[in-house]
Write a protein that holds these residues in place. Structure first.
Motif, PDB file in Angstrom:
ATOM      1  N   ILE A 245      -4.141  -0.806  10.251  1.00 36.71           N
ATOM      2  CA  ILE A 245      -2.919  -1.586  10.446  1.00 36.71           C
ATOM      3  C   ILE A 245      -2.252  -1.136  11.739  1.00 36.71           C
ATOM      4  O   ILE A 245      -1.766  -0.003  11.839  1.00 36.71           O
ATOM      5  N   GLY A 246      -2.243  -1.990  12.739  1.00 34.92           N
ATOM      6  CA  GLY A 246      -1.594  -1.618  13.988  1.00 34.92           C
ATOM      7  C   GLY A 246      -2.191  -2.323  15.184  1.00 34.92           C
ATOM      8  O   GLY A 246      -3.311  -2.846  15.146  1.00 34.92           O
ATOM      9  N   LYS A 247      -1.434  -2.315  16.253  1.00 35.17           N
ATOM     10  CA  LYS A 247      -1.837  -2.975  17.490  1.00 35.17           C
ATOM     11  C   LYS A 247      -2.920  -2.163  18.191  1.00 35.17           C
ATOM     12  O   LYS A 247      -2.797  -0.950  18.345  1.00 35.17           O
ATOM     13  N   ASN A 272     -16.255  -3.760   3.899  1.00 32.32           N
ATOM     14  CA  ASN A 272     -15.315  -2.731   3.444  1.00 32.32           C
ATOM     15  C   ASN A 272     -14.161  -2.505   4.419  1.00 32.32           C
ATOM     16  O   ASN A 272     -13.306  -1.656   4.174  1.00 32.32           O
ATOM     17  N   ILE A 273     -14.143  -3.234   5.529  1.00 32.17           N
ATOM     18  CA  ILE A 273     -13.176  -2.962   6.597  1.00 32.17           C
ATOM     19  C   ILE A 273     -12.270  -4.163   6.810  1.00 32.17           C
ATOM     20  O   ILE A 273     -12.718  -5.309   6.827  1.00 32.17           O
ATOM     21  N   ARG A 274     -10.982  -3.880   7.003  1.00 32.98           N
ATOM     22  CA  ARG A 274     -10.006  -4.937   7.271  1.00 32.98           C
ATOM     23  C   ARG A 274      -9.097  -4.494   8.417  1.00 32.98           C
ATOM     24  O   ARG A 274      -8.726  -3.319   8.502  1.00 32.98           O
ATOM     25  N   PHE A 275      -8.739  -5.426   9.282  1.00 30.35           N
ATOM     26  CA  PHE A 275      -7.826  -5.137  10.392  1.00 30.35           C
ATOM     27  C   PHE A 275      -6.590  -6.031  10.278  1.00 30.35           C
ATOM     28  O   PHE A 275      -6.703  -7.241  10.081  1.00 30.35           O
ATOM     29  N   ILE A 276      -5.414  -5.410  10.397  1.00 32.79           N
ATOM     30  CA  ILE A 276      -4.147  -6.145  10.451  1.00 32.79           C
ATOM     31  C   ILE A 276      -3.479  -5.746  11.761  1.00 32.79           C
ATOM     32  O   ILE A 276      -2.883  -4.667  11.861  1.00 32.79           O
ATOM     33  N   PRO A 277      -3.589  -6.572  12.800  1.00 34.11           N
ATOM     34  CA  PRO A 277      -3.134  -6.158  14.135  1.00 34.11           C
ATOM     35  C   PRO A 277      -1.631  -6.038  14.291  1.00 34.11           C
ATOM     36  O   PRO A 277      -1.159  -5.320  15.164  1.00 34.11           O
ATOM     37  N   GLU A 282       9.420  -4.812   7.939  1.00 33.51           N
ATOM     38  CA  GLU A 282       9.727  -5.199   6.561  1.00 33.51           C
ATOM     39  C   GLU A 282       8.470  -5.412   5.715  1.00 33.51           C
ATOM     40  O   GLU A 282       8.540  -5.481   4.485  1.00 33.51           O
ATOM     41  N   LYS A 283       7.304  -5.488   6.361  1.00 33.59           N
ATOM     42  CA  LYS A 283       6.041  -5.691   5.647  1.00 33.59           C
ATOM     43  C   LYS A 283       5.409  -4.367   5.199  1.00 33.59           C
ATOM     44  O   LYS A 283       4.545  -4.349   4.312  1.00 33.59           O
ATOM     45  N   ILE A 284       5.843  -3.256   5.789  1.00 32.80           N
ATOM     46  CA  ILE A 284       5.211  -1.959   5.528  1.00 32.80           C
ATOM     47  C   ILE A 284       5.260  -1.560   4.049  1.00 32.80           C
ATOM     48  O   ILE A 284       4.246  -1.104   3.498  1.00 32.80           O
ATOM     49  N   PRO A 285       6.393  -1.686   3.348  1.00 34.12           N
ATOM     50  CA  PRO A 285       6.389  -1.316   1.921  1.00 34.12           C
ATOM     51  C   PRO A 285       5.342  -2.074   1.109  1.00 34.12           C
ATOM     52  O   PRO A 285       4.677  -1.486   0.240  1.00 34.12           O
ATOM     53  N   GLU A 286       5.182  -3.351   1.382  1.00 35.32           N
ATOM     54  CA  GLU A 286       4.177  -4.144   0.658  1.00 35.32           C
ATOM     55  C   GLU A 286       2.766  -3.620   0.929  1.00 35.32           C
ATOM     56  O   GLU A 286       1.945  -3.504   0.010  1.00 35.32           O
ATOM     57  N   LEU A 287       2.483  -3.291   2.186  1.00 42.11           N
ATOM     58  CA  LEU A 287       1.159  -2.772   2.539  1.00 42.11           C
ATOM     59  C   LEU A 287       0.921  -1.399   1.923  1.00 42.11           C
ATOM     60  O   LEU A 287      -0.191  -1.098   1.474  1.00 42.11           O
ATOM     61  N   LEU A 288       1.957  -0.565   1.886  1.00 44.47           N
ATOM     62  CA  LEU A 288       1.811   0.754   1.276  1.00 44.47           C
ATOM     63  C   LEU A 288       1.622   0.646  -0.236  1.00 44.47           C
ATOM     64  O   LEU A 288       0.897   1.450  -0.834  1.00 44.47           O
ATOM     65  N   ALA A 289       2.251  -0.328  -0.853  1.00 41.06           N
ATOM     66  CA  ALA A 289       2.078  -0.530  -2.297  1.00 41.06           C
ATOM     67  C   ALA A 289       0.644  -0.916  -2.638  1.00 41.06           C
ATOM     68  O   ALA A 289       0.183  -0.690  -3.763  1.00 41.06           O
ATOM     69  N   GLN A 290      -0.071  -1.486  -1.662  1.00 44.29           N
ATOM     70  CA  GLN A 290      -1.464  -1.886  -1.863  1.00 44.29           C
ATOM     71  C   GLN A 290      -2.443  -0.780  -1.465  1.00 44.29           C
ATOM     72  O   GLN A 290      -3.654  -0.984  -1.487  1.00 44.29           O
ATOM     73  N   THR A 291      -1.900   0.379  -1.108  1.00 41.53           N
ATOM     74  CA  THR A 291      -2.696   1.488  -0.586  1.00 41.53           C
ATOM     75  C   THR A 291      -2.612   2.692  -1.513  1.00 41.53           C
ATOM     76  O   THR A 291      -1.541   3.010  -2.023  1.00 41.53           O
TER      77      THR A 291
END
Length: 394
Positions: A245-247, A272-277, A282-291
């Motif tokens: 997750i990141g630029k 097995n790999i995903r990229f979120i550029p 405000e999206k970080i909590p949602e992504l952390l909840a999925q981690t």
């Protein structure tokens, strides 16, 4: 106290990096403790003076997108406001010597320099991990473009300051070794952090089987070593998903962009790999909840706010044992510290947390407690007492 924070970076106009995040958190915490807080910053769009911001904080935005000019353009705005307010203390980053002109004009105003990462050290790290060691060793042998601190305005500004604050032991060691600063005059106070309700509401117990890296995709952040560790993890846990997750920044040798480079390196494991550029704040909590586990194998990190967010979210954490994240996690056993240059150690840390869910959750609980109590309440009190001590000396 009447506190003036000077910083080119400040949200939302110039929320560029860690300095903006620090000033935002520091200003909010000082205001919550009853102090009058004003921020002097920049805006590439337009000038906005005496703007009412959160927690009764006043913000003065100087119209400029030029960081090198900010210190001089700020001076007339600060001068007029200081005449009205008579500030007790000012704070500036060393980076780009942003408070230098203010200190020159008002030598009697206590000025604290809070170190983030001096430009010379950024260049050293980039030369070591990006430019290539052979080229830099040759330059060193020939004496070409050798660094001289006496010509460094960030160093000269720091000498003018009434106090030096660093967020971690590693930065203190850099300043004493390379700038010759007196270690007894450098105070370690961690960066403040106000965890959001969204982060604190994430359940400690999650089983998403996802490993996430959050941050710029660049060599210094250790993403190439993480990529080398992924096959080792998947050999034992083939159902694990890895999310970057990141630029993206430049790939090694500046051959294209890092995300394309990593995709090529990991093409055998693309399922097995995903990229979120890009992920807005405000999206970080949602992504952390999925981690389940966050991995931060940086070769150098002063104070990783991505790490404090992961701590507040009670995630399992694997982090490099060099720089500020060691200070953040080691005292509470809040994560697995590894050699960021070793894919084997990175993989071992990930597998340990995957295979020991109870220990991962206990680490997460301790990390969340530190994020809630230490980085907000205790750090704010430490900074407050430090400011008061410097004011009394004047």
């Amino acid at each position: 106290m009447k506190i003036a924070f000077i910083s080119f970076e400040f949200p939302p106009d110039t929320a560029i990096g860690g300095i903006a995040t620090y000033v935002e958190n520091a200003a909010l915490l000082m205001a919550q403790r009853g102090h009058q807080v004003e921020v002097f910053t920049s805006s590439p769009g337009s000038e906005s003076l005496n703007e009412q911001w959160r927690e009764n904080i006043r913000v003065h935005r100087v119209h400029t997108a030029n960081r090198d000019q900010f210190s001089k353009l700020l001076l007339p705005v600060f001068t007029e406001r200081h005449r009205q307010m008579d500030f007790d203390i000012a704070e500036s980053p060393e980076y780009s010597y942003e408070g230098m002109e203010v200190k020159k004009k008002f030598p009697g105003l206590p000025m604290i320099v809070r170190f983030h990462t001096p430009s010379f050290w950024v260049k050293c790290l980039n030369k070591k991990y990006v430019a290539g060691n052979i080229k830099e060793k040759l330059k060193s042998m020939l004496g070409i473009k050798q660094y001289k601190k006496e010509k460094d305005k960030e160093y000269l500004f720091s000498l003018m300051a009434d106090g030096w604050v660093v967020p971690c032991t590693a930065m203190k060691e850099v300043l004493t070794e390379y700038w010759g600063l007196d270690e007894n005059k450098i105070t370690i106070i961690a960066n403040p952090f106000l965890p959001s309700k969204e982060l604190l509401d994430i359940p400690v117990e999650t089983n998403n089987n996802r490993i996430s890296f959050i941050g710029r995709l660049e060599v210094r952040k250790g993403v190439t070593q993480l990529a080398a560790a992924i096959p080792l993890v998947l050999a034992q846990r083939p159902g694990t998903e890895f999310c970057f997750i990141g630029k993206p920044n430049h790939a090694p040798g500046k051959n294209g962009m890092m995300d394309d480079y990593l995709k090529k390196q990991l093409r055998s494991f693309e399922q097995n790999i995903r990229f979120i550029p890009h992920a807005p704040k405000e999206k970080i909590p949602e992504l952390l909840a999925q981690t389940d586990i966050c991995v931060f194998p940086s070769y150098w990190e002063l104070f990783g706010y991505v790490c404090t967010e992961a701590m507040a979210a009670a995630r399992g954490i694997v982090a490099g044992n060099i720089g500020g994240m060691k200070d953040m996690l080691e005292d509470i056993n809040g994560g697995v510290l590894v050699d960021p240059h070793s894919p084997q150690e990175i993989a071992g840390g990930i597998l340990f947390l995957l295979n020991n869910s109870f220990e991962r959750k206990e680490m997460g609980k301790r990390s969340r407690d530190k994020a809630m109590n230490y980085y907000s309440n205790k750090v704010a009190a430490m900074a407050e007492q430090y400011y008061l001590s410097k004011i009394k000396k004047h």
